[in-house]
Design a protein around this motif. Structure first.
Motif, mmCIF file in Angstrom:
data_model
loop_
_atom_site.group_PDB
_atom_site.id
_atom_site.type_symbol
_atom_site.label_atom_id
_atom_site.label_comp_id
_atom_site.label_asym_id
_atom_site.label_seq_id
_atom_site.Cartn_x
_atom_site.Cartn_y
_atom_site.Cartn_z
ATOM 1 N N GLN A 1 0.823 -1.207 0.000
ATOM 2 C CA GLN A 1 0.000 0.000 0.000
ATOM 3 C C GLN A 1 0.862 1.263 0.000
ATOM 4 N N ILE A 2 1.968 1.239 0.729
ATOM 5 C CA ILE A 2 2.880 2.380 0.768
ATOM 6 C C ILE A 2 3.427 2.663 -0.628
ATOM 7 N N GLU A 3 3.829 1.622 -1.354
ATOM 8 C CA GLU A 3 4.376 1.806 -2.697
ATOM 9 C C GLU A 3 3.339 2.378 -3.650
ATOM 10 N N ILE A 4 2.097 1.929 -3.540
ATOM 11 C CA ILE A 4 1.022 2.436 -4.402
ATOM 12 C C ILE A 4 0.817 3.928 -4.168
ATOM 13 N N VAL A 5 0.750 4.310 -2.884
ATOM 14 C CA VAL A 5 0.538 5.716 -2.531
ATOM 15 C C VAL A 5 1.735 6.563 -2.960
ATOM 16 N N LYS A 6 2.941 6.074 -2.726
ATOM 17 C CA LYS A 6 4.155 6.802 -3.124
ATOM 18 C C LYS A 6 4.158 7.100 -4.612
ATOM 19 N N ARG A 7 3.804 6.109 -5.419
ATOM 20 C CA ARG A 7 3.812 6.290 -6.870
ATOM 21 C C ARG A 7 2.829 7.381 -7.292
ATOM 22 N N ARG A 8 1.662 7.401 -6.647
ATOM 23 C CA ARG A 8 0.670 8.417 -7.005
ATOM 24 C C ARG A 8 1.164 9.818 -6.655
ATOM 25 N N VAL A 9 1.786 9.968 -5.478
ATOM 26 C CA VAL A 9 2.288 11.277 -5.073
ATOM 27 C C VAL A 9 3.475 11.686 -5.955
ATOM 28 N N ILE A 10 4.349 10.750 -6.277
ATOM 29 C CA ILE A 10 5.485 11.040 -7.148
ATOM 30 C C ILE A 10 5.004 11.527 -8.519
ATOM 31 N N ASN A 11 3.944 10.925 -9.023
ATOM 32 C CA ASN A 11 3.392 11.372 -10.308
ATOM 33 C C ASN A 11 2.895 12.809 -10.208
ATOM 34 N N ASN A 12 2.279 13.158 -9.088
ATOM 35 C CA ASN A 12 1.809 14.532 -8.907
ATOM 36 C C ASN A 12 2.972 15.513 -8.789
ATOM 37 N N ILE A 13 4.051 15.059 -8.147
ATOM 38 C CA ILE A 13 5.244 15.915 -8.046
ATOM 39 C C ILE A 13 5.818 16.163 -9.433
ATOM 40 N N ARG A 14 5.883 15.117 -10.245
ATOM 41 C CA ARG A 14 6.408 15.259 -11.613
ATOM 42 C C ARG A 14 5.545 16.220 -12.428
ATOM 43 N N LYS A 15 4.233 16.091 -12.285
ATOM 44 C CA LYS A 15 3.324 16.989 -13.010
ATOM 45 C C LYS A 15 3.531 18.427 -12.550
ATOM 46 N N TYR A 16 3.686 18.608 -11.245
ATOM 47 C CA TYR A 16 3.871 19.957 -10.701
ATOM 48 C C TYR A 16 5.161 20.575 -11.220
ATOM 49 N N ARG A 17 6.236 19.798 -11.209
ATOM 50 C CA ARG A 17 7.529 20.322 -11.663
ATOM 51 C C ARG A 17 7.526 20.598 -13.161
ATOM 52 N N LYS A 18 6.850 19.759 -13.922
ATOM 53 C CA LYS A 18 6.765 19.985 -15.360
ATOM 54 C C LYS A 18 5.979 21.262 -15.642
ATOM 55 N N MET A 19 4.902 21.475 -14.882
ATOM 56 C CA MET A 19 4.076 22.661 -15.059
ATOM 57 C C MET A 19 4.856 23.937 -14.750
ATOM 58 N N HIS A 20 5.812 23.836 -13.802
ATOM 59 C CA HIS A 20 6.590 25.004 -13.392
ATOM 60 C C HIS A 20 7.997 25.002 -13.998
ATOM 61 N N ASN A 21 8.177 24.156 -15.026
ATOM 62 C CA ASN A 21 9.454 24.103 -15.751
ATOM 63 C C ASN A 21 10.637 23.837 -14.825
ATOM 64 N N GLU A 22 10.445 22.941 -13.875
ATOM 65 C CA GLU A 22 11.516 22.587 -12.953
ATOM 66 C C GLU A 22 12.122 21.250 -13.343
ATOM 67 N N THR A 23 13.369 21.052 -12.981
ATOM 68 C CA THR A 23 14.054 19.790 -13.262
ATOM 69 C C THR A 23 13.385 18.659 -12.501
ATOM 70 N N ASP A 24 13.127 17.563 -13.211
ATOM 71 C CA ASP A 24 12.449 16.417 -12.583
ATOM 72 C C ASP A 24 13.477 15.501 -11.928
ATOM 73 N N ILE A 25 13.907 15.886 -10.737
ATOM 74 C CA ILE A 25 14.839 15.055 -9.970
ATOM 75 C C ILE A 25 14.110 14.590 -8.725
ATOM 76 N N LEU A 26 13.887 13.305 -8.650
ATOM 77 C CA LEU A 26 13.151 12.778 -7.481
ATOM 78 C C LEU A 26 14.113 12.089 -6.546
ATOM 79 N N GLU A 27 14.423 12.792 -5.459
ATOM 80 C CA GLU A 27 15.319 12.243 -4.457
ATOM 81 C C GLU A 27 14.547 11.398 -3.454
ATOM 82 N N LEU A 28 13.231 11.346 -3.629
ATOM 83 C CA LEU A 28 12.365 10.719 -2.625
ATOM 84 C C LEU A 28 12.532 9.213 -2.598
ATOM 85 N N LEU A 29 12.750 8.665 -1.408
ATOM 86 C CA LEU A 29 12.431 7.302 -1.091
ATOM 87 C C LEU A 29 13.319 6.220 -1.687
#
Length: 295
Positions: free
Chosen positions: A267-295
């Motif tokens: 369940q933790i992995e499922i939730v993490k993936r969903r939040v990571i996808n939202n982070i990627r969308k947010y960074r793409k929208m704000h033209n930020e580098t997609d570097i995920l140091e999370l987890l």
């Protein structure tokens, strides 16, 4: 007759002041422990505060016209990051809460939520008032570690560790342990909090990963302070890094068991993936580098 009344009154007075001192303690720990060079007694009272500040703490001058939120799920290192920011800048950090223990041990601006402080701690969703926060630092920690840290805090205070029995306790009406119910509820809370700040907050959010803050404290702090438009010197940073541990990081205690089941990890992995996808969308929208140091 007078003696029993006197003893009763004395007991009430003692109990009253014991509760007050307990609330003022930053560590609500039942056992005797040592932390730094200061002894913590049976009531969990720190006899001598051991915070060594790099510079005298002060209000932000001039104050910002709006406060900056420091957002996190509980157990994600919010207090430690506040401590680090105060060490580098000397500027007080605020909070939407009033933690009396923190107030008297290094964070006198508890419950201050305006632009006179550097950032304002919150574990809540974005406020309904659009002008409450114009920007935010979003501190994200692996949900497994954050949930476990907050469970430890609930049982043993800011730096204590919950006993093994706490993970096995179950209510009469429940077929599963209180711990498993807690994980299920808090995992939803962890996901919802981050998604709301990533998708509903109208201001700018600067994303920080706790894991990166631990591994690369200097560059992470520099990034935050650049976002806050706060100038600091190399000496300021060096001093903060020299005293970076502070008194509000939980000492890691090796456990002889893993409280998380395989189903919890799924369940933790499922939730993490969903939040990571939202982070990627947010960074793409704000033209930020997609570097995920999370987890």
């Amino acid at each position: 007759m007078r003696k029993p009344i006197f003893l009763l009154v004395s007991a009430i007075v003692f109990l009253y002041f014991s509760v007050i001192l307990f609330l003022l303690s930053p560590i609500h720990e039942s056992g005797n422990v040592y932390y730094g060079n200061n002894y913590i007694g049976p009531l969990g009272l720190r006899l001598v505060p051991s915070v060594n500040w790099c510079k005298e703490l002060h209000w932000r001058s001039p104050p910002l016209p709006y406060p900056v939120a420091l957002v996190s799920y509980p157990g994600s290192g919010n207090t430690w990051l506040r401590y680090l920011l105060q060490q580098v800048t000397g500027v007080l950090t605020g909070s939407i809460y009033m933690d009396f223990g923190l107030k008297v041990h290094g964070f006198p601006a508890e419950n201050v939520t305006d632009g006179s402080v550097l950032v304002v701690k919150t574990h809540e969703a974005p406020p309904l008032e659009p002008d409450k926060f114009k920007s935010a630092v979003l501190l994200i920690r692996n949900p497994r570690d954050a949930i476990l840290a907050d469970f430890n805090r609930l049982h043993k205070g800011h730096i204590g560790t919950a006993p093994k029995s706490a993970f096995k306790k179950r209510s009469r009406e429940r077929k599963r342990t209180d711990w498993s119910a807690y994980v299920a509820i808090q995992l939803k809370t962890w996901e919802t909090l981050h998604d709301l700040w990533l998708t509903k907050f109208p201001g700018t959010a600067y994303i920080v990963f706790y894991e990166t803050l631990v591994k690369d404290t200097k560059n992470t702090l520099q990034g935050i302070l650049n976002f806050l438009n706060y100038t600091f010197t190399e000496n300021d940073m060096d001093c903060a890094l020299t005293h970076k541990e502070g008194i509000y990081r939980r000492i890691k205690k090796l456990q002889d068991f893993d409280p998380f089941t395989q189903d919890m990890y799924r369940q933790i992995e499922i939730v993490k993936r969903r939040v990571i996808n939202n982070i990627r969308k947010y960074r793409k929208m704000h033209n930020e580098t997609d570097i995920l140091e999370l987890l």
